[in-house]
Write a protein that holds these residues in place. Sequence first.
Motif, PDB file in Angstrom:
ATOM      1  N   LEU A 130      12.845  42.624 -25.882  1.00 18.18           N
ATOM      2  CA  LEU A 130      13.892  42.811 -26.894  1.00 18.18           C
ATOM      3  C   LEU A 130      15.221  43.226 -26.278  1.00 18.18           C
ATOM      4  O   LEU A 130      16.274  43.035 -26.884  1.00 18.18           O
ATOM      5  CB  LEU A 130      13.448  43.838 -27.932  1.00 18.18           C
ATOM      6  N   HIS A 131      15.182  43.827 -25.100  1.00 18.36           N
ATOM      7  CA  HIS A 131      16.414  44.249 -24.445  1.00 18.36           C
ATOM      8  C   HIS A 131      17.284  43.051 -24.063  1.00 18.36           C
ATOM      9  O   HIS A 131      18.504  43.167 -23.988  1.00 18.36           O
ATOM     10  CB  HIS A 131      16.073  45.087 -23.208  1.00 18.36           C
ATOM     11  N   LEU A 143       7.336  44.905 -24.841  1.00 25.42           N
ATOM     12  CA  LEU A 143       8.112  44.495 -26.018  1.00 25.42           C
ATOM     13  C   LEU A 143       9.562  44.961 -25.910  1.00 25.42           C
ATOM     14  O   LEU A 143      10.495  44.190 -26.182  1.00 25.42           O
ATOM     15  CB  LEU A 143       7.472  45.035 -27.296  1.00 25.42           C
ATOM     16  N   LEU A 144       9.768  46.210 -25.479  1.00 24.95           N
ATOM     17  CA  LEU A 144      11.137  46.712 -25.303  1.00 24.95           C
ATOM     18  C   LEU A 144      11.883  45.940 -24.232  1.00 24.95           C
ATOM     19  O   LEU A 144      13.086  45.668 -24.373  1.00 24.95           O
ATOM     20  CB  LEU A 144      11.118  48.203 -24.968  1.00 24.95           C
ATOM     21  N   ASP A 155      19.121  40.576 -25.202  1.00 24.73           N
ATOM     22  CA  ASP A 155      19.685  40.207 -26.507  1.00 24.73           C
ATOM     23  C   ASP A 155      20.731  39.106 -26.383  1.00 24.73           C
ATOM     24  O   ASP A 155      21.888  39.286 -26.730  1.00 24.73           O
ATOM     25  CB  ASP A 155      20.258  41.434 -27.206  1.00 24.73           C
ATOM     26  N   TRP A 206      22.449  47.294 -31.366  1.00 20.25           N
ATOM     27  CA  TRP A 206      21.140  46.827 -30.913  1.00 20.25           C
ATOM     28  C   TRP A 206      20.664  47.657 -29.713  1.00 20.25           C
ATOM     29  O   TRP A 206      19.517  48.093 -29.670  1.00 20.25           O
ATOM     30  CB  TRP A 206      21.206  45.350 -30.546  1.00 20.25           C
ATOM     31  N   ILE A 253      17.425  50.071 -29.234  1.00 15.45           N
ATOM     32  CA  ILE A 253      16.494  49.915 -28.112  1.00 15.45           C
ATOM     33  C   ILE A 253      16.325  51.253 -27.389  1.00 15.45           C
ATOM     34  O   ILE A 253      15.215  51.626 -26.989  1.00 15.45           O
ATOM     35  CB  ILE A 253      16.983  48.820 -27.136  1.00 15.45           C
TER      36      ILE A 253
END
Length: 88
Positions: free
Chosen positions: A25-26, A21-22, A28, A48, A52
């Motif tokens: 999400l990284h 997930l990280l 961006d 953001w 993170i």
Amino acid sequence: MTSSTTQKSNGMWIIAALVVLLLILHQDNWFWTDDTLVFGFLPIGLFWHACISIGASLTWALATVIAWPLPDEADENGDVSSTEEAAS
């Protein structure tokens, strides 16, 4: 399989899911052209990435609690820790 082993196995899957997930999400891409400032001075993309980074450190802390064996648990599994080898 004991309940603690099952809990650790489930915990490792949770840690793996959090890492994936990280990683997702990284990426961006949605903040590249956004000029929004957080707190009036911090670009949203930088904010953001700070979030993170905090999430990554919390994930790592959780991983050490879940996946890292305690000395008592290592003895139950028949493993010898490096500190015990050095002492003997």
